[in-house]
Scaffold this motif. Structure first.
Motif, short mmCIF file in Angstrom:
data_model
loop_
_atom_site.label_atom_id
_atom_site.label_comp_id
_atom_site.label_asym_id
_atom_site.label_seq_id
_atom_site.Cartn_x
_atom_site.Cartn_y
_atom_site.Cartn_z
N UNK A 105 0.83 -1.21 0.00
CA UNK A 105 0.00 0.00 0.00
C UNK A 105 0.87 1.26 0.00
N UNK A 106 1.93 1.24 0.79
CA UNK A 106 2.81 2.40 0.85
C UNK A 106 3.49 2.65 -0.50
N UNK A 107 3.99 1.58 -1.12
CA UNK A 107 4.69 1.74 -2.40
C UNK A 107 3.73 2.23 -3.48
N UNK A 108 2.58 1.56 -3.62
CA UNK A 108 1.68 1.88 -4.73
C UNK A 108 0.88 3.16 -4.52
N UNK A 109 0.56 3.51 -3.27
CA UNK A 109 -0.26 4.70 -3.04
C UNK A 109 0.55 5.94 -2.68
N UNK A 110 1.71 5.76 -2.02
CA UNK A 110 2.40 6.92 -1.47
C UNK A 110 3.81 7.14 -2.00
N UNK A 111 4.32 6.25 -2.83
CA UNK A 111 5.67 6.41 -3.35
C UNK A 111 5.68 6.63 -4.86
N UNK A 112 5.00 5.76 -5.59
CA UNK A 112 4.98 5.83 -7.06
C UNK A 112 4.20 7.07 -7.48
N UNK A 113 4.80 7.84 -8.39
CA UNK A 113 4.17 9.07 -8.86
C UNK A 113 3.76 8.94 -10.31
N UNK A 114 2.91 9.84 -10.74
CA UNK A 114 2.49 9.87 -12.13
C UNK A 114 1.36 8.89 -12.40
N UNK A 115 1.13 8.64 -13.69
CA UNK A 115 0.08 7.71 -14.10
C UNK A 115 0.65 6.73 -15.11
N UNK A 116 0.08 5.54 -15.19
CA UNK A 116 0.52 4.60 -16.21
C UNK A 116 -0.12 4.90 -17.57
N UNK A 117 -0.93 5.93 -17.63
CA UNK A 117 -1.65 6.29 -18.84
C UNK A 117 -1.06 7.58 -19.42
N UNK A 125 -0.17 15.53 -13.16
CA UNK A 125 -0.15 14.36 -12.29
C UNK A 125 1.24 13.75 -12.16
N UNK A 126 2.19 14.28 -12.89
CA UNK A 126 3.54 13.70 -12.90
C UNK A 126 4.20 13.75 -11.53
N UNK A 127 3.93 14.77 -10.75
CA UNK A 127 4.56 14.94 -9.44
C UNK A 127 3.67 14.51 -8.28
N UNK A 128 2.50 13.92 -8.59
CA UNK A 128 1.57 13.51 -7.54
C UNK A 128 1.57 12.00 -7.38
N UNK A 129 1.47 11.54 -6.13
CA UNK A 129 1.33 10.11 -5.88
C UNK A 129 -0.11 9.69 -6.20
N UNK A 130 -0.33 8.39 -6.23
CA UNK A 130 -1.69 7.92 -6.53
C UNK A 130 -2.68 8.40 -5.48
N UNK A 134 -6.15 10.59 -6.24
CA UNK A 134 -7.47 9.97 -6.04
C UNK A 134 -8.55 11.01 -5.78
N UNK A 135 -9.67 10.83 -6.43
CA UNK A 135 -10.85 11.69 -6.26
C UNK A 135 -10.50 13.17 -6.41
N UNK A 136 -9.57 13.45 -7.32
CA UNK A 136 -9.13 14.82 -7.63
C UNK A 136 -8.63 15.56 -6.39
N UNK A 137 -8.06 14.83 -5.43
CA UNK A 137 -7.50 15.44 -4.24
C UNK A 137 -8.51 15.74 -3.14
N UNK A 138 -9.77 15.41 -3.36
CA UNK A 138 -10.81 15.62 -2.34
C UNK A 138 -10.53 14.71 -1.15
N UNK A 186 -3.20 16.62 6.37
CA UNK A 186 -2.11 17.54 6.66
C UNK A 186 -0.86 17.20 5.86
N UNK A 187 -0.73 15.95 5.40
CA UNK A 187 0.44 15.53 4.63
C UNK A 187 0.17 15.48 3.14
N UNK A 188 -0.94 16.02 2.68
CA UNK A 188 -1.27 16.02 1.26
C UNK A 188 -0.27 16.90 0.50
N UNK A 189 0.53 16.28 -0.32
CA UNK A 189 1.53 17.00 -1.11
C UNK A 189 2.81 17.32 -0.37
N UNK A 190 2.93 16.91 0.88
CA UNK A 190 4.12 17.20 1.69
C UNK A 190 5.16 16.12 1.44
#
Length: 198
Positions: A105-117, A125-130, A134-138, A186-190
């Motif tokens: 979960x940590x690797x796929x949701x919080x480490x890998x950035x960008x999209x496979x598409x 989205x290149x600099x954002x983790x999955x 998700x849900x446009x950051x909501x 609080x850690x969104x984008x940090x």
């Protein structure tokens, strides 16, 4: 009006594509077939050759039909596979299930950035983790709540089945915190200490 020839049956309008423009042939269309003609003209306006309508499919993948069930089945399958290894005890299997789940979960949701598409968002989205996509950051959507609650439930199960042994408890707690803290708003984008900044 018995057996008429093929020429006496009115033809439904046909959508024809050419040079990116859609032409609709409506000659000889009956009034009751107007709905089918309208649908054919709407089909011309659709994006032909596009697999999805999302700019970034990562934003909605966890809201897809059956994805939560598939997630639960995969975690259960991981647990059964670990249980089938004869020299692992029950407490070790629960701790391994928890740690492997949280590591994935940590690797796929919080480490890998960008999209496979290939997305037309011009690299946003290149600099954002999955998790951040998700849900446009909501925050606090149903899929985010599900992905936050599932490691907690797994942690409680692992703690119970290890009988709150100190070594297992510390490993499971550290594993839980490693996936829960990055999920906090609080850690969104940090990026702590500049790790995973680029």
């Amino acid at each position: 009006m018995g057996g008429g020839s093929a020429d006496s049956v009115p033809r439904i309008g046909r959508a024809q594509m050419g040079e990116g423009v859609c032409f609709l042939d409506t000659t000889g269309v009956e009034a009751n077939a107007a709905l089918r003609v309208r649908r054919a003209s709407e089909a011309c306006r659709m994006n032909v050759g596009v697999a999805h309508s999302e700019v970034n499919p990562n934003t909605r993948v966890m809201n897809s039909r059956g994805i939560w069930l598939a997630y639960i089945i995969l975690v259960g399958l991981l647990h059964v596979v670990l249980l089938s290894i004869p020299f692992f005890s029950i407490p070790v299997v629960w701790t391994l299930t928890n740690v492997i789940h949280n590591l994935a979960m940590y690797v796929f949701l919080h480490t890998v950035k960008g999209t496979p598409f290939e997305t037309p968002d011009q690299g946003k989205a290149r600099l954002l983790t999955h998790w951040e996509q998700m849900d446009y950051g909501l925050q606090f959507t149903s899929s985010r709540k599900f992905l936050s609650i599932s490691p907690i439930i797994l942690y409680l199960l692992a703690s119970f089945y290890t009988k709150y042994d100190a070594a297992h408890f510390l490993i499971n707690t550290a594993s839980l915190l490693s996936v829960l803290l990055p999920k906090l708003p609080q850690f969104h984008g940090v990026r702590l200490f500049g790790i995973n900044k680029y």
